[in-house]
Design a protein around this motif. Sequence first.
Motif, PDB file in Angstrom:
ATOM      1  N   LYS A 260       0.851  -1.187   0.000  1.00 21.71           N
ATOM      2  CA  LYS A 260       0.000   0.000   0.000  1.00 21.71           C
ATOM      3  C   LYS A 260       0.887   1.238   0.000  1.00 21.71           C
ATOM      4  O   LYS A 260       1.818   1.344   0.807  1.00 21.71           O
ATOM      5  CB  LYS A 260      -0.926   0.014   1.229  1.00 21.71           C
ATOM      6  CG  LYS A 260      -1.884   1.193   1.245  1.00 21.71           C
ATOM      7  CD  LYS A 260      -2.789   1.140   2.466  1.00 21.71           C
ATOM      8  CE  LYS A 260      -3.757   2.305   2.502  1.00 21.71           C
ATOM      9  NZ  LYS A 260      -4.635   2.264   3.702  1.00 21.71           N
ATOM     10  N   THR A 261       0.586   2.178  -0.902  1.00 21.44           N
ATOM     11  CA  THR A 261       1.319   3.439  -0.964  1.00 21.44           C
ATOM     12  C   THR A 261       0.339   4.587  -0.757  1.00 21.44           C
ATOM     13  O   THR A 261      -0.805   4.542  -1.232  1.00 21.44           O
ATOM     14  CB  THR A 261       2.027   3.597  -2.327  1.00 21.44           C
ATOM     15  OG1 THR A 261       1.059   3.570  -3.370  1.00 21.44           O
ATOM     16  CG2 THR A 261       3.055   2.481  -2.525  1.00 21.44           C
ATOM     17  N   GLU A 262       0.788   5.653  -0.068  1.00 15.19           N
ATOM     18  CA  GLU A 262      -0.021   6.837   0.215  1.00 15.19           C
ATOM     19  C   GLU A 262       0.832   8.073  -0.057  1.00 15.19           C
ATOM     20  O   GLU A 262       1.937   8.203   0.501  1.00 15.19           O
ATOM     21  CB  GLU A 262      -0.513   6.852   1.668  1.00 15.19           C
ATOM     22  CG  GLU A 262      -1.458   5.721   2.017  1.00 15.19           C
ATOM     23  CD  GLU A 262      -1.847   5.715   3.468  1.00 15.19           C
ATOM     24  OE1 GLU A 262      -3.035   5.520   3.770  1.00 15.19           O
ATOM     25  OE2 GLU A 262      -0.958   5.918   4.329  1.00 15.19           O
ATOM     26  N   ASN A 263       0.328   8.994  -0.920  1.00 12.21           N
ATOM     27  CA  ASN A 263       1.017  10.231  -1.272  1.00 12.21           C
ATOM     28  C   ASN A 263       0.090  11.413  -1.009  1.00 12.21           C
ATOM     29  O   ASN A 263      -1.074  11.417  -1.435  1.00 12.21           O
ATOM     30  CB  ASN A 263       1.440  10.227  -2.750  1.00 12.21           C
ATOM     31  CG  ASN A 263       2.330   9.042  -3.090  1.00 12.21           C
ATOM     32  OD1 ASN A 263       3.118   8.592  -2.264  1.00 12.21           O
ATOM     33  ND2 ASN A 263       2.215   8.540  -4.321  1.00 12.21           N
ATOM     34  N   LYS A 264       0.595  12.430  -0.281  1.00 15.19           N
ATOM     35  CA  LYS A 264      -0.170  13.630   0.025  1.00 15.19           C
ATOM     36  C   LYS A 264       0.687  14.845  -0.283  1.00 15.19           C
ATOM     37  O   LYS A 264       1.876  14.880   0.054  1.00 15.19           O
ATOM     38  CB  LYS A 264      -0.597  13.661   1.496  1.00 15.19           C
ATOM     39  CG  LYS A 264      -1.575  12.559   1.871  1.00 15.19           C
ATOM     40  CD  LYS A 264      -1.973  12.663   3.338  1.00 15.19           C
ATOM     41  CE  LYS A 264      -2.944  11.570   3.730  1.00 15.19           C
ATOM     42  NZ  LYS A 264      -3.339  11.664   5.163  1.00 15.19           N
ATOM     43  N   SER A 281      -4.060  14.119  -2.959  1.00 17.47           N
ATOM     44  CA  SER A 281      -3.646  12.867  -2.322  1.00 17.47           C
ATOM     45  C   SER A 281      -4.039  11.721  -3.230  1.00 17.47           C
ATOM     46  O   SER A 281      -5.043  11.789  -3.949  1.00 17.47           O
ATOM     47  CB  SER A 281      -4.300  12.723  -0.946  1.00 17.47           C
ATOM     48  OG  SER A 281      -5.714  12.660  -1.078  1.00 17.47           O
ATOM     49  N   SER A 283      -3.557   7.068  -3.398  1.00 24.36           N
ATOM     50  CA  SER A 283      -3.113   5.852  -2.726  1.00 24.36           C
ATOM     51  C   SER A 283      -3.265   4.677  -3.675  1.00 24.36           C
ATOM     52  O   SER A 283      -4.054   4.712  -4.630  1.00 24.36           O
ATOM     53  CB  SER A 283      -3.919   5.628  -1.445  1.00 24.36           C
ATOM     54  OG  SER A 283      -5.291   5.456  -1.770  1.00 24.36           O
ATOM     55  N   LYS A 285      -3.190   0.139  -3.502  1.00 25.90           N
ATOM     56  CA  LYS A 285      -3.172  -1.065  -2.688  1.00 25.90           C
ATOM     57  C   LYS A 285      -3.134  -2.274  -3.621  1.00 25.90           C
ATOM     58  O   LYS A 285      -4.014  -2.440  -4.469  1.00 25.90           O
ATOM     59  CB  LYS A 285      -4.407  -1.121  -1.773  1.00 25.90           C
ATOM     60  CG  LYS A 285      -4.355  -2.230  -0.750  1.00 25.90           C
ATOM     61  CD  LYS A 285      -5.549  -2.113   0.215  1.00 25.90           C
ATOM     62  CE  LYS A 285      -5.484  -3.158   1.308  1.00 25.90           C
ATOM     63  NZ  LYS A 285      -6.645  -3.049   2.238  1.00 25.90           N
TER      64      LYS A 285
END
Length: 338
Positions: A260-264, A281, A283, A285
Amino acid sequence: MPGSFCTNCGKPLNPGSRFCAECGTPVRATAGIPEQVKPQPLQPQQPPQYVQPPQPQPPQPQQYVNAQPQQPPQPQQPPLPLPPQPPQYAQAPQPQSPRPPQPTPQQYVNAQAPQPPQPQQPPQPIQQTARPVYTQPPQPQRYAQPSQPPQPQQYVNAQPPQPQPTQPRTPLPPQPQYAPQPQYAPPAMSAKQIALANAPGALNRPDRPWEVTIEGDSIVARWKWMDARFFAPHEISNETRQFTFTVTLSDKMTWKEIDKTENKTSGVKMSGGKLSFGSSSNSFKGKTNQKSFSFGVGQNNQTGEAGIIGFKFNTTDVKQPVRDYLISYGWKKAGMLG
């Protein structure tokens, strides 16, 4: 009022009048011709008066407050003469027996005074009277008892000491030896519980920027590999990048993986003389293999470093240590259908 004139019209006033007969003005002040005063002979001067000194005052009688005045002394009455007494006749002295001197009784507080000693009586001779002596005649002995041998010593409520023979001590029978009781042992942990319990201690290290936690049956590794503020000529932006690697264990000694990747991103920008704010933002998965390197002018919010800062990221740096740990405990990665 002879010689009086009105102050208003100047007409003479009648004696004793209060108003002028011509103009009716009240008479307030009169003006007359002063009469000639005959000279009076001078009176002889009085001799000077001297201040008389204060005369001594006689003492005032003493005043008594709420007291009766002192009564004058009463004259004493002469004593009355006693009536004549009949003549007394003297009696002849009676012979008195000599008495021992009596001591003066001593006074005692709350006690009886001692009695005077009584005269001692001479001892009287004891008269002995003959007492009859009664003798019993001898009784005939009907049954002659043979002489008994001396009886042994009797003990009251006790038995005479008897010599006791010494008894040999009987050895105690051997005591049975009991086998030690088995100690309580906690139930054995399953392979999954052992792998989950030891994962944080084996994978978390100071030289690794990511951290491992346990959530249910999963080992979760999180890495916030970017948290910085970048500066541009007309823009300031805050960027955050995080990668999460989750491994779920099964009862068949296999595991499954998920990424899982999350970018904000958020910032402020000046364009055409106008100030604008923006944020975004995204994301992902699934399964991914990434390798990234970025740099810029700004500040690292995790370390506080400012200036030209750079960030490097590789998913293998997180996945491979977790896989090696599970393989060491005998686990295998599940296939597509596992």
